[in-house]
Design a protein around this motif. Structure first.
Motif, PDB file in Angstrom:
ATOM      1  N   VAL A   1      16.124 -39.594  77.763  1.00  0.00           N
ATOM      2  CA  VAL A   1      15.924 -40.213  79.070  1.00  0.00           C
ATOM      3  C   VAL A   1      15.657 -41.702  78.852  1.00  0.00           C
ATOM      4  CG1 VAL A   1      14.469 -40.224  81.142  1.00  0.00           C
ATOM      5  CG2 VAL A   1      15.070 -38.063  80.018  1.00  0.00           C
ATOM      6  N   GLU A   2      16.375 -42.543  79.627  1.00  0.00           N
ATOM      7  CA  GLU A   2      16.287 -43.991  79.436  1.00  0.00           C
ATOM      8  C   GLU A   2      14.833 -44.457  79.518  1.00  0.00           C
ATOM      9  OE1 GLU A   2      17.829 -42.814  82.391  1.00  0.00           O
ATOM     10  OE2 GLU A   2      19.337 -42.145  80.982  1.00  0.00           O
ATOM     11  N   THR A   3      14.537 -45.528  78.761  1.00  0.00           N
ATOM     12  CA  THR A   3      13.128 -45.916  78.653  1.00  0.00           C
ATOM     13  C   THR A   3      12.954 -47.423  78.614  1.00  0.00           C
ATOM     14  OG1 THR A   3      13.335 -45.953  76.281  1.00  0.00           O
ATOM     15  CG2 THR A   3      12.559 -43.916  77.245  1.00  0.00           C
ATOM     16  N   ILE A   4      11.681 -47.851  78.787  1.00  0.00           N
ATOM     17  CA  ILE A   4      11.377 -49.232  78.435  1.00  0.00           C
ATOM     18  C   ILE A   4      10.731 -49.192  77.044  1.00  0.00           C
ATOM     19  CG2 ILE A   4      11.240 -50.481  80.631  1.00  0.00           C
ATOM     20  CD1 ILE A   4       8.387 -49.650  80.929  1.00  0.00           C
TER      21      ILE A   4
ATOM     22  N   THR B   1      10.719 -33.401  73.006  1.00  0.00           N
ATOM     23  CA  THR B   1      11.906 -32.699  73.486  1.00  0.00           C
ATOM     24  C   THR B   1      11.481 -31.563  74.405  1.00  0.00           C
ATOM     25  OG1 THR B   1      13.173 -33.284  71.550  1.00  0.00           O
ATOM     26  CG2 THR B   1      13.920 -31.358  72.769  1.00  0.00           C
ATOM     27  N   PHE B   2      12.169 -31.434  75.532  1.00  0.00           N
ATOM     28  CA  PHE B   2      11.820 -30.394  76.512  1.00  0.00           C
ATOM     29  C   PHE B   2      12.874 -29.306  76.507  1.00  0.00           C
ATOM     30  CE2 PHE B   2       8.247 -32.045  78.931  1.00  0.00           C
ATOM     31  CZ  PHE B   2       8.132 -33.291  78.347  1.00  0.00           C
TER      32      PHE B   2
ATOM     33  N   GLY C   1      20.461 -31.283  81.838  1.00  0.00           N
ATOM     34  CA  GLY C   1      20.522 -29.893  81.380  1.00  0.00           C
ATOM     35  C   GLY C   1      19.200 -29.436  80.779  1.00  0.00           C
ATOM     36  N   ASP C   2      19.225 -28.253  80.117  1.00  0.00           N
ATOM     37  CA  ASP C   2      17.959 -27.602  79.759  1.00  0.00           C
ATOM     38  C   ASP C   2      17.340 -28.081  78.442  1.00  0.00           C
ATOM     39  OD1 ASP C   2      19.774 -26.388  78.123  1.00  0.00           O
ATOM     40  OD2 ASP C   2      19.319 -24.332  78.742  1.00  0.00           O
ATOM     41  N   ILE C   3      17.971 -29.064  77.812  1.00  0.00           N
ATOM     42  CA  ILE C   3      17.318 -29.674  76.633  1.00  0.00           C
ATOM     43  C   ILE C   3      17.508 -31.193  76.694  1.00  0.00           C
ATOM     44  CG2 ILE C   3      19.373 -29.043  75.241  1.00  0.00           C
ATOM     45  CD1 ILE C   3      17.519 -29.135  72.784  1.00  0.00           C
ATOM     46  N   PHE C   4      16.410 -31.926  76.607  1.00  0.00           N
ATOM     47  CA  PHE C   4      16.467 -33.394  76.633  1.00  0.00           C
ATOM     48  C   PHE C   4      15.172 -33.928  76.023  1.00  0.00           C
ATOM     49  CE2 PHE C   4      14.957 -31.715  80.627  1.00  0.00           C
ATOM     50  CZ  PHE C   4      13.736 -32.353  80.773  1.00  0.00           C
ATOM     51  N   THR C   5      15.205 -35.224  75.703  1.00  0.00           N
ATOM     52  CA  THR C   5      14.034 -35.827  75.041  1.00  0.00           C
ATOM     53  C   THR C   5      13.465 -36.961  75.884  1.00  0.00           C
ATOM     54  OG1 THR C   5      14.885 -35.258  72.871  1.00  0.00           O
ATOM     55  CG2 THR C   5      13.288 -37.041  72.938  1.00  0.00           C
TER      56      THR C   5
END
Ligand code: HEM
Length: 432
Positions: free
Chosen positions: A7-10, A48-49, A35-39
C-alpha cells in the motif's frame, strides 16, 4: 513479482496515521483494491495482512516455528511480566498455556456460573438500586473483572478490592498502556506507559498477597484457577514461581476482561436496537430459567439459550475485540505465489447484523475467528460466553434499559470496543 502488493506510503511513517485512526477502514480499502494478501508499511515496519477464510487458513495452520505468536506479542511483556508466556522458552510457554487450560475445564465452568450469578446479583443490589443512568461499558467492565477475578482467585480478591471497581481501573490503565505505539516501541517514556507500569506493580502486589494468604489457608475445599496454577508442575517436576503465577493471573484476566465486557456491551446495544432478537432471547430466559428452573441460573440452562449465543457470536463477528491477530514470520511462507516475510496479521470483514446466520452451521474452516483458531485458539471462549450470558440473564430480568443506537468502534486501543461513554438509563422491572 512474488512479494505481496504494498500500500502506497509516505517515507518512514508509511500509512501509520491512517492505521492509527481507523485500521479497519485502511485494511478493508486495501483488501478491496489489492485482494486478500497485501503489505502495509508502518513506522519502518512491514506488516503483511491475510484477510478472509482462505488466507486465514494459512495463518492458523502455520506452526509456531513458521509463524511465531511469541515473537509478535512481545509488546505485552510489560503487562504479563518477565518469565510469563511470551517471555519464556517456547516449551515453557506451552506448559504455562496448558496449566491455564487445565484451570478452565468443564467442571470449573460449571462452578463458575453460580459464582458469577452471586456476584452479579450483589453488584446490582449494591450499586444500581432501582433506577439511574450509567455508562454501560464502564459498568460492564467493573462487573466482568469482579466476576472473573472471583472465579479465578476465590473470595480473597473481594476482600482486597471489594466491589470498588479499583481493579477495573487498574486494568484500564494496563490496557491504555498497550496501544498501537506500544506495539512498535513498548518502553518509550510516555505517561501512559508509566501509568501502565505503576498499575502492573499494584496489581502484582495484590495478587502476591492473595497467594500468600492461600498458602496459609486451611480451607481445602478451594479449587479454582489459582489453586490449579499453584499445584501445577512443569515436566521437569518444578513448580511455578510466584512471579509466574502472578503474571499468568494478570495475563488471564487481561485476556478476558475487555474482550468480554466489550462483547457484553455491544450485545446489549444490538439486542435493544433489534427487538425481534431481544424478544426471542427473553422468551428463552422465561421458558428455561423462570419456568423450568424456577429462577435458578445454571450451566445447563445457559447452554440451552441458543438465541442469546447466536446474538453474542454475531456481535463478535461484527465487532471482534481483537481485530488483528499477529504472528512473526520465522521462515518465509508462500500464499498464492506471494512470499510472506514479515509480521502477518488478519481480520474479519463486516456485513449486516443477522444472528440467524448461525442457525445453519457454516462449515467453511476459519470463517469465524473472533476467538482465533488452531493451536493458539482462545482457551477462555466458553468462560467468556458463559459470563456474558449469566450477566445478561440477571440484568435483563431486573431492569428495563433505555439506550441510543449502537455506538461506533474506538480503534485507539488494542482491544477495540464501543466509543464511550455509553450512557444508558435503567429502571427496575415490576414483579408480575
Ligand atoms: C469474548 C471474549 C474473548 C475473546 C473475543 C477472545 C479472543 C481471543 C483470540 C482472538 C485469541 C487468539 C489470539 C491469537 O491467535 O493471536 C485469544 C487467545 C487467548 N485467550 Fe481469549 N478471548 C476472550 C476471552 C478470554 C477469556 C475469558 C480468557 C481467560 C479466562 C482468555 C484467555 C486467552 C488466552 C490465555 C489466549 C492465548 C492462547 C494461546 O496463545 O494459546 N480469553 N483470545
Amino acid at each position: 513479482s512474488n512479494i505481496p502488493p504494498i500500500v502506497e506510503t509516505i517515507p518512514f511513517i508509511g500509512c501509520f496515521i491512517q492505521f492509527a485512526k481507523n485500521p479497519l477502514k485502511l485494511v478493508r480499502d486495501s483488501y478491496d483494491r489489492l485482494g486478500d494478501i497485501f503489505t502495509l508499511h508502518l513506522m519502518g515496519f512491514k506488516m503483511t495482512f491475510l484477510v478472509g477464510p482462505e488466507a486465514q487458513a494459512v495463518f492458523f495452520r502455520g506452526t509456531d516455528e513458521e509463524l511465531s505468536p511469541k515473537e509478535a506479542y512481545r509488546f505485552v511483556i510489560p503487562v504479563f511480566g518477565k518469565g510469563v508466556v511470551y517471555d519464556s522458552e517456547t516449551e515453557i510457554m506451552y506448559e504455562q498455556l496448558r496449566f491455564v487450560k487445565n484451570g478452565l475445564v468443564l467442571s470449573q465452568l460449571k462452578k463458575a456460573v453460580g459464582i458469577i450469578a452471586e456476584e452479579t446479583e450483589k453488584y446490582f443490589e449494591m450499586k444500581w438500586g432501582d433506577s439511574g443512568e450509567i455508562d454501560l461499558l464502564y459498568e460492564m467492565n467493573k462487573l466482568t473483572i469482579l466476576t472473573a477475578s472471583r472465579c479465578l482467585m476465590g473470595k480473597s480478591i473481594n476482600k482486597s478490592l471489594g466491589q470498588s471497581g479499583e481493579l477495573a481501573d487498574l486494568y484500564h490503565e494496563l490496557e491504555e498502556g498497550l496501544n498501537p505505539i506500544s506495539f512498535f516501541f513498548p518502553n518509550l517514556p510516555l505517561p501512559s506507559f508509566k501509568k501502565r507500569d505503576a498499575a502492573r506493580a499494584k496489581v502484582a502486589a495484590i495478587f502476591h498477597s492473595i497467594i500468600q494468604e492461600r498458602r496459609k489457608s486451611t480451607d481445602d475445599s478451594v479449587d479454582d484457577v489459582l489453586y490449579t496454577l499453584m499445584n501445577s508442575k512443569y515436566k521437569d517436576g518444578t513448580i511455578l514461581e510466584d512471579e509466574q503465577i502472578v503474571g499468568l493471573m494478570i495475563g488471564l484476566l487481561f485476556a478476558g476482561q475487555h474482550t468480554s465486557s466489550i462483547t457484553l456491551t455491544y450485545s446489549i446495544f444490538y439486542m435493544l436496537n433489534n427487538l425481534e432478537y431481544y424478544d426471542e432471547v427473553m422468551k428463552d430466559i422465561k421458558d428455561i430459567v423462570q419456568d423450568e428452573n424456577q429462577g435458578e441460573i445454571n450451566f445447563d440452562a445457559l447452554k440451552r439459550m441458543n438465541r442469546l449465543e447466536t446474538v453474542i457470536r454475531e456481535v463478535l463477528r461484527l465487532h471482534p475485540p481483537l481485530i488483528f491477530l499477529m504472528r512473526k514470520v520465522m521462515e518465509p511462507m508462500e500464499y498464492k505465489g506471494k512470499t510472506i516475510q514479515k509480521v502477518t496479521s488478519l481480520l474479519f470483514l463486516h456485513n449486516s447484523f443477522n444472528p440467524r446466520r448461525f442457525d445453519v452451521e457454516d462449515k467453511t474452516p476459519f470463517s469465524f475467528i473472533a476467538f482465533g483458531g488452531g493451536k493458539h485458539g482462545c482457551p477462555g471462549e466458553n468462560f467468556g460466553i458463559l459470563q456474558i450470558k449469566t450477566i445478561w440473564t440477571i440484568l435483563s430480568q431486573k431492569y428495563n434499559l433505555e439506550l441510543g443506537p449502537v455506538p461506533p468502534t474506538d480503534f485507539t486501543s488494542l482491544v477495540a470496543g464501543p466509543k464511550g461513554p455509553c450512557m444508558v438509563k435503567y429502571s427496575r422491572k415490576q414483579k408480575k
